[in-house]
Design a protein around this motif. Structure first.
Motif, PDB file in Angstrom:
ATOM      1  N   GLY A   1       0.832  -1.179   0.000  1.00  0.00           N
ATOM      2  CA  GLY A   1       0.000   0.000   0.000  1.00  0.00           C
ATOM      3  C   GLY A   1       0.872   1.235   0.000  1.00  0.00           C
ATOM      4  N   TYR A   2       1.963   1.167  -0.718  1.00  0.00           N
ATOM      5  CA  TYR A   2       2.938   2.242  -0.710  1.00  0.00           C
ATOM      6  C   TYR A   2       3.000   2.883  -2.089  1.00  0.00           C
ATOM      7  CZ  TYR A   2       4.148  -0.667   3.218  1.00  0.00           C
ATOM      8  OH  TYR A   2       4.078  -1.404   4.358  1.00  0.00           O
ATOM      9  N   PRO A   3       3.161   4.201  -2.144  1.00  0.00           N
ATOM     10  CA  PRO A   3       3.244   4.837  -3.456  1.00  0.00           C
ATOM     11  C   PRO A   3       4.477   4.359  -4.211  1.00  0.00           C
ATOM     12  CG  PRO A   3       3.684   6.406  -1.694  1.00  0.00           C
ATOM     13  CD  PRO A   3       3.283   5.125  -1.047  1.00  0.00           C
ATOM     14  N   TYR A   4       4.314   4.202  -5.486  1.00  0.00           N
ATOM     15  CA  TYR A   4       5.384   3.771  -6.388  1.00  0.00           C
ATOM     16  C   TYR A   4       6.005   2.445  -5.976  1.00  0.00           C
ATOM     17  CZ  TYR A   4       4.817   8.507  -8.017  1.00  0.00           C
ATOM     18  OH  TYR A   4       4.281   9.650  -8.489  1.00  0.00           O
ATOM     19  N   VAL A   5       5.216   1.549  -5.412  1.00  0.00           N
ATOM     20  CA  VAL A   5       5.710   0.244  -4.990  1.00  0.00           C
ATOM     21  C   VAL A   5       6.037  -0.611  -6.220  1.00  0.00           C
ATOM     22  CG1 VAL A   5       3.448  -0.869  -4.849  1.00  0.00           C
ATOM     23  CG2 VAL A   5       5.285  -1.638  -3.361  1.00  0.00           C
ATOM     24  N   THR A   6       7.038  -1.484  -6.079  1.00  0.00           N
ATOM     25  CA  THR A   6       7.417  -2.406  -7.144  1.00  0.00           C
ATOM     26  C   THR A   6       7.529  -3.810  -6.568  1.00  0.00           C
ATOM     27  OG1 THR A   6       8.684  -0.712  -8.300  1.00  0.00           O
ATOM     28  CG2 THR A   6       9.176  -2.993  -8.867  1.00  0.00           C
ATOM     29  N   PHE A   7       6.934  -4.782  -7.264  1.00  0.00           N
ATOM     30  CA  PHE A   7       7.089  -6.188  -6.912  1.00  0.00           C
ATOM     31  C   PHE A   7       7.791  -6.876  -8.076  1.00  0.00           C
ATOM     32  CE2 PHE A   7       3.166  -5.005  -4.684  1.00  0.00           C
ATOM     33  CZ  PHE A   7       3.501  -5.370  -3.388  1.00  0.00           C
ATOM     34  N   ARG A   8       8.855  -7.599  -7.786  1.00  0.00           N
ATOM     35  CA  ARG A   8       9.529  -8.408  -8.799  1.00  0.00           C
ATOM     36  C   ARG A   8       9.363  -9.851  -8.377  1.00  0.00           C
ATOM     37  NH1 ARG A   8      15.852  -9.134  -9.784  1.00  0.00           N
ATOM     38  NH2 ARG A   8      15.735 -10.444 -11.626  1.00  0.00           N
ATOM     39  N   LEU A   9       8.734 -10.642  -9.231  1.00  0.00           N
ATOM     40  CA  LEU A   9       8.454 -12.038  -8.922  1.00  0.00           C
ATOM     41  C   LEU A   9       9.137 -12.926  -9.950  1.00  0.00           C
ATOM     42  CD1 LEU A   9       5.316 -10.428  -8.715  1.00  0.00           C
ATOM     43  CD2 LEU A   9       5.343 -12.269  -7.059  1.00  0.00           C
ATOM     44  N   VAL A  10       9.724 -14.016  -9.468  1.00  0.00           N
ATOM     45  CA  VAL A  10      10.408 -14.966 -10.344  1.00  0.00           C
ATOM     46  C   VAL A  10       9.868 -16.355 -10.044  1.00  0.00           C
ATOM     47  CG1 VAL A  10      12.635 -15.964 -11.005  1.00  0.00           C
ATOM     48  CG2 VAL A  10      12.500 -13.548 -10.399  1.00  0.00           C
ATOM     49  N   SER A  11       9.571 -17.114 -11.090  1.00  0.00           N
ATOM     50  CA  SER A  11       9.083 -18.481 -10.930  1.00  0.00           C
ATOM     51  C   SER A  11      10.250 -19.447 -10.796  1.00  0.00           C
ATOM     52  CB  SER A  11       8.233 -18.893 -12.139  1.00  0.00           C
ATOM     53  OG  SER A  11       7.967 -20.274 -12.103  1.00  0.00           O
ATOM     54  N   ASP A  12      10.160 -20.356  -9.819  1.00  0.00           N
ATOM     55  CA  ASP A  12      11.151 -21.428  -9.714  1.00  0.00           C
ATOM     56  C   ASP A  12      10.623 -22.724 -10.327  1.00  0.00           C
ATOM     57  OD1 ASP A  12       9.337 -22.425  -7.886  1.00  0.00           O
ATOM     58  OD2 ASP A  12      10.693 -22.386  -6.168  1.00  0.00           O
ATOM     59  N   GLY A  13       9.519 -22.619 -11.035  1.00  0.00           N
ATOM     60  CA  GLY A  13       8.901 -23.778 -11.678  1.00  0.00           C
ATOM     61  C   GLY A  13       7.799 -24.394 -10.857  1.00  0.00           C
ATOM     62  N   ALA A  14       7.717 -24.019  -9.551  1.00  0.00           N
ATOM     63  CA  ALA A  14       6.677 -24.539  -8.690  1.00  0.00           C
ATOM     64  C   ALA A  14       5.899 -23.436  -8.000  1.00  0.00           C
ATOM     65  CB  ALA A  14       7.280 -25.477  -7.643  1.00  0.00           C
ATOM     66  N   THR A  15       6.541 -22.301  -7.771  1.00  0.00           N
ATOM     67  CA  THR A  15       5.909 -21.177  -7.083  1.00  0.00           C
ATOM     68  C   THR A  15       6.517 -19.873  -7.551  1.00  0.00           C
ATOM     69  OG1 THR A  15       5.250 -20.359  -4.902  1.00  0.00           O
ATOM     70  CG2 THR A  15       7.491 -21.199  -5.110  1.00  0.00           C
ATOM     71  N   TRP A  16       5.852 -18.769  -7.240  1.00  0.00           N
ATOM     72  CA  TRP A  16       6.384 -17.436  -7.545  1.00  0.00           C
ATOM     73  C   TRP A  16       7.063 -16.907  -6.295  1.00  0.00           C
ATOM     74  CZ3 TRP A  16       6.736 -15.437 -12.265  1.00  0.00           C
ATOM     75  CH2 TRP A  16       5.955 -16.007 -13.280  1.00  0.00           C
ATOM     76  N   ILE A  17       8.267 -16.413  -6.441  1.00  0.00           N
ATOM     77  CA  ILE A  17       9.061 -15.891  -5.316  1.00  0.00           C
ATOM     78  C   ILE A  17       9.186 -14.380  -5.488  1.00  0.00           C
ATOM     79  CG2 ILE A  17      11.314 -15.950  -4.187  1.00  0.00           C
ATOM     80  CD1 ILE A  17      11.579 -18.822  -5.403  1.00  0.00           C
ATOM     81  N   VAL A  18       8.848 -13.644  -4.420  1.00  0.00           N
ATOM     82  CA  VAL A  18       8.997 -12.180  -4.433  1.00  0.00           C
ATOM     83  C   VAL A  18      10.467 -11.873  -4.144  1.00  0.00           C
ATOM     84  CG1 VAL A  18       8.298 -10.002  -3.390  1.00  0.00           C
ATOM     85  CG2 VAL A  18       6.639 -11.855  -3.641  1.00  0.00           C
ATOM     86  N   ILE A  19      11.072 -11.093  -5.024  1.00  0.00           N
ATOM     87  CA  ILE A  19      12.495 -10.728  -4.846  1.00  0.00           C
ATOM     88  C   ILE A  19      12.592  -9.268  -4.482  1.00  0.00           C
ATOM     89  CG2 ILE A  19      14.699 -10.513  -6.014  1.00  0.00           C
ATOM     90  CD1 ILE A  19      13.964 -12.981  -7.587  1.00  0.00           C
TER      91      ILE A  19
END
Length: 140
Positions: free
Chosen positions: A122-140
């Motif tokens: 809930g933050y202005p200009y927030v960024t989420f980078r997610l990477v798949s390991d083939g089984a789940t999405w990981i937030v980096i």
């Protein structure tokens, strides 16, 4: 007349001519994508092909949106936004980046394809980078 028949042929049988660097390849009944991530997207009735190194950029999203592998999802979260991720299975190494671009204070909700919540902000200009390991999405 031949243009009409050509158009009808394409309508019924789809695009059948494939070119590599401007040279037409022989017609084949199937395609095999090597070095790309290919996923079925039944929700949008399409097949998604991600060629590594090439990013897709979404329009500015203001509601619910289904992200594709390798996509930069631009979000205006003024009224809250839900981003649904593609399946992690079959997309190992694929990334999805969600970027709030309008500086709004409302929440961004990111859901895995199973409906499991991944992250909430809930933050202005927030960024989420997610990477798949083939089984789940990981937030980096």
């Amino acid at each position: 007349m031949s243009r009409v028949l050509s158009w009808i042929d394409t309508l019924f049988f789809g695009v059948r001519r494939i070119f590599a660097a401007g040279v037409e390849l022989p017609e084949r009944p199937a395609l095999n994508f090597v070095g790309a991530v290919v996923t079925d997207n039944p929700a949008e009735n399409r097949t998604d092909v991600l060629i590594r190194g090439a990013w897709l950029v979404s329009p500015v999203v203001t509601g619910t949106y289904t992200a594709r592998p390798g996509e930069l999802v631009r979000v205006d979260a003024h009224d809250g936004v839900t981003i649904r991720l593609p399946p992690a299975a079959g997309n190992a190494g694929a990334e999805v980046v969600v970027k709030e671009v309008a500086g709004e204070e409302e929440a961004i909700e990111i859901l895995a394809s199973t409906g499991e919540q991944i992250a909430r902000g809930g933050y202005p200009y927030v960024t989420f980078r997610l990477v798949s390991d083939g089984a789940t999405w990981i937030v980096i």
